[in-house]
Design a protein around this motif. Structure first.
Motif, PDB file in Angstrom:
ATOM      1  N   LYS A 148       6.506   0.012   1.655  1.00  0.00           N
ATOM      2  CA  LYS A 148       7.249   1.339   1.658  1.00  0.00           C
ATOM      3  C   LYS A 148       7.154   1.901   0.322  1.00  0.00           C
ATOM      4  CE  LYS A 148      10.853  -0.022   5.056  1.00  0.00           C
ATOM      5  NZ  LYS A 148      12.373  -0.270   5.186  1.00  0.00           N
ATOM      6  N   ARG A 149       7.258   1.196  -0.970  1.00  0.00           N
ATOM      7  CA  ARG A 149       6.876   1.615  -2.021  1.00  0.00           C
ATOM      8  C   ARG A 149       5.931   2.299  -2.367  1.00  0.00           C
ATOM      9  NH1 ARG A 149      10.002  -2.906  -3.869  1.00  0.00           N
ATOM     10  NH2 ARG A 149       7.864  -3.764  -4.449  1.00  0.00           N
ATOM     11  N   GLN A 150       4.652   1.443  -1.700  1.00  0.00           N
ATOM     12  CA  GLN A 150       3.005   2.171  -1.787  1.00  0.00           C
ATOM     13  C   GLN A 150       3.032   3.123  -1.006  1.00  0.00           C
ATOM     14  OE1 GLN A 150       1.184  -1.584  -0.730  1.00  0.00           O
ATOM     15  NE2 GLN A 150       0.516  -1.873  -2.999  1.00  0.00           N
ATOM     16  N   ILE A 151       3.622   3.380   0.084  1.00  0.00           N
ATOM     17  CA  ILE A 151       3.395   4.550   0.931  1.00  0.00           C
ATOM     18  C   ILE A 151       4.093   5.808   0.366  1.00  0.00           C
ATOM     19  CG2 ILE A 151       4.251   5.686   3.086  1.00  0.00           C
ATOM     20  CD1 ILE A 151       4.028   2.909   4.477  1.00  0.00           C
ATOM     21  N   GLU A 184       2.271   9.157  -0.893  1.00  0.00           N
ATOM     22  CA  GLU A 184       2.638  10.629  -0.473  1.00  0.00           C
ATOM     23  C   GLU A 184       2.725  11.336  -1.841  1.00  0.00           C
ATOM     24  OE1 GLU A 184       6.203   9.718   1.934  1.00  0.00           O
ATOM     25  OE2 GLU A 184       4.978   9.373   3.643  1.00  0.00           O
ATOM     26  N   GLU A 185       3.368  10.739  -2.555  1.00  0.00           N
ATOM     27  CA  GLU A 185       3.583  11.538  -4.039  1.00  0.00           C
ATOM     28  C   GLU A 185       2.187  12.056  -4.600  1.00  0.00           C
ATOM     29  OE1 GLU A 185       5.812   9.292  -6.577  1.00  0.00           O
ATOM     30  OE2 GLU A 185       7.840   9.519  -5.562  1.00  0.00           O
ATOM     31  N   MET A 186       1.217  11.090  -4.573  1.00  0.00           N
ATOM     32  CA  MET A 186      -0.001  11.394  -5.240  1.00  0.00           C
ATOM     33  C   MET A 186      -1.023  12.305  -4.532  1.00  0.00           C
ATOM     34  SD  MET A 186      -0.724   7.530  -6.838  1.00  0.00           S
ATOM     35  CE  MET A 186      -2.075   8.032  -7.758  1.00  0.00           C
ATOM     36  N   GLN A 208      -4.190   2.796  -1.923  1.00  0.00           N
ATOM     37  CA  GLN A 208      -4.575   2.812  -0.466  1.00  0.00           C
ATOM     38  C   GLN A 208      -5.429   1.744  -0.081  1.00  0.00           C
ATOM     39  OE1 GLN A 208      -6.427   6.833  -0.208  1.00  0.00           O
ATOM     40  NE2 GLN A 208      -4.663   7.679   0.858  1.00  0.00           N
ATOM     41  N   THR A 209      -6.372   1.351  -0.847  1.00  0.00           N
ATOM     42  CA  THR A 209      -7.158   0.117  -0.437  1.00  0.00           C
ATOM     43  C   THR A 209      -6.212  -1.021  -0.480  1.00  0.00           C
ATOM     44  OG1 THR A 209      -8.930   0.849  -1.414  1.00  0.00           O
ATOM     45  CG2 THR A 209      -8.923  -1.448  -1.108  1.00  0.00           C
ATOM     46  N   GLU A 210      -5.206  -1.512  -1.535  1.00  0.00           N
ATOM     47  CA  GLU A 210      -4.216  -2.190  -1.611  1.00  0.00           C
ATOM     48  C   GLU A 210      -3.122  -2.340  -0.310  1.00  0.00           C
ATOM     49  OE1 GLU A 210      -2.481  -5.574  -3.775  1.00  0.00           O
ATOM     50  OE2 GLU A 210      -4.437  -4.980  -3.325  1.00  0.00           O
TER      51      GLU A 210
END
Length: 220
Positions: A57-60, A64-66, A82-84
């Motif tokens: 969730k944090r990575q998503i 979205e922010e970037m 995104q790869t991770e």
């Protein structure tokens, strides 16, 4: 990257790493073990999937922010994140598919006792219960209703047991995590060997299970 590199990366004795990387290591080990074992393994009870879901969730949110930033440096970082993220998502999906496949094949078996039911997560237990109810109702409407009531049970164990169980005699590969005695049953005779740490051994799952459960070995 060969199997030794993969096993080294997920070495459970290596703790001097960030929490997120430890989550990935634990998830990878759980995924490898679940795909290798012929029966359903206990659902991780240490909060692993809660931590993994929070990380996803944090990575998503970060993606979205970037997104939309035209800075080349930011775009490169976005590709890495995104790869991770995709790696985490692939491992979770593959792990859950492996478990659902086993539940689908042996639903009645895993619902038959409290000990077996405890291996399932709450959602898996709800899925298995609903899946079996739908399957039984389908069979009833298709052909079971024409049978005598005594022959309509799908979990009848009188005489021939109708509940299909996993093949615990199938072969698995394990890696020893410490020096330990390895005992196995053969076709003609049984045998034993003094195993050394990092040895790769092929055994029947019924013989290897105790070594995996007590932490002396892991599935590969």
């Amino acid at each position: 990257m060969d199997i030794d590199d993969i096993l080294r990366e997920v070495d459970p004795t290596f703790h001097a790493v960030p929490q997120e990387k430890r989550n990935l290591q634990e998830l990878t080990r759980a995924w490898i073990a679940e795909r290798s074992a012929p029966e359903l393994l206990p659902w991780p009870a240490d909060g692993l999937f809660e931590r993994v879901n929070d990380s996803i969730k944090r990575q998503i949110e970060k993606v979205e922010e970037m997104t939309g930033d035209m800075d080349p440096k930011t775009n490169f970082a976005l590709i890495v994140i995104q790869t991770e993220l995709e790696r985490f998502k692939y491992l979770v999906r593959s792990y859950l598919r492996a478990r659902i496949s086993k539940i689908d094949r042996h639903t009645l078996h895993y619902l038959s006792t409290d000990a077996l039911r405890s291996r399932l997560s709450e959602m898996e237990l709800a899925y298995a219960t609903r899946h079996q109810a739908l399957l039984h109702n389908h069979y009833l409407s298709s052909f079971l209703s024409s049978f005598p009531s005594a022959l309509q049970n799908l979990n009848d164990s009188a005489g021939i047991n109708m509940v299909e169980t996993p093949d615990l005699e199938s072969a698995v590969f394990i890696r020893l995590l410490k020096d330990t005695l390895v005992e196995g049953r053969g076709v003609d005779s049984d045998g034993a060997m003094d195993g050394r740490e990092s040895d790769i051994v092929i055994l029947r799952w019924a013989d290897a299970k105790s070594l995996v459960e007590n932490g002396s070995a892991e599935l590969v």
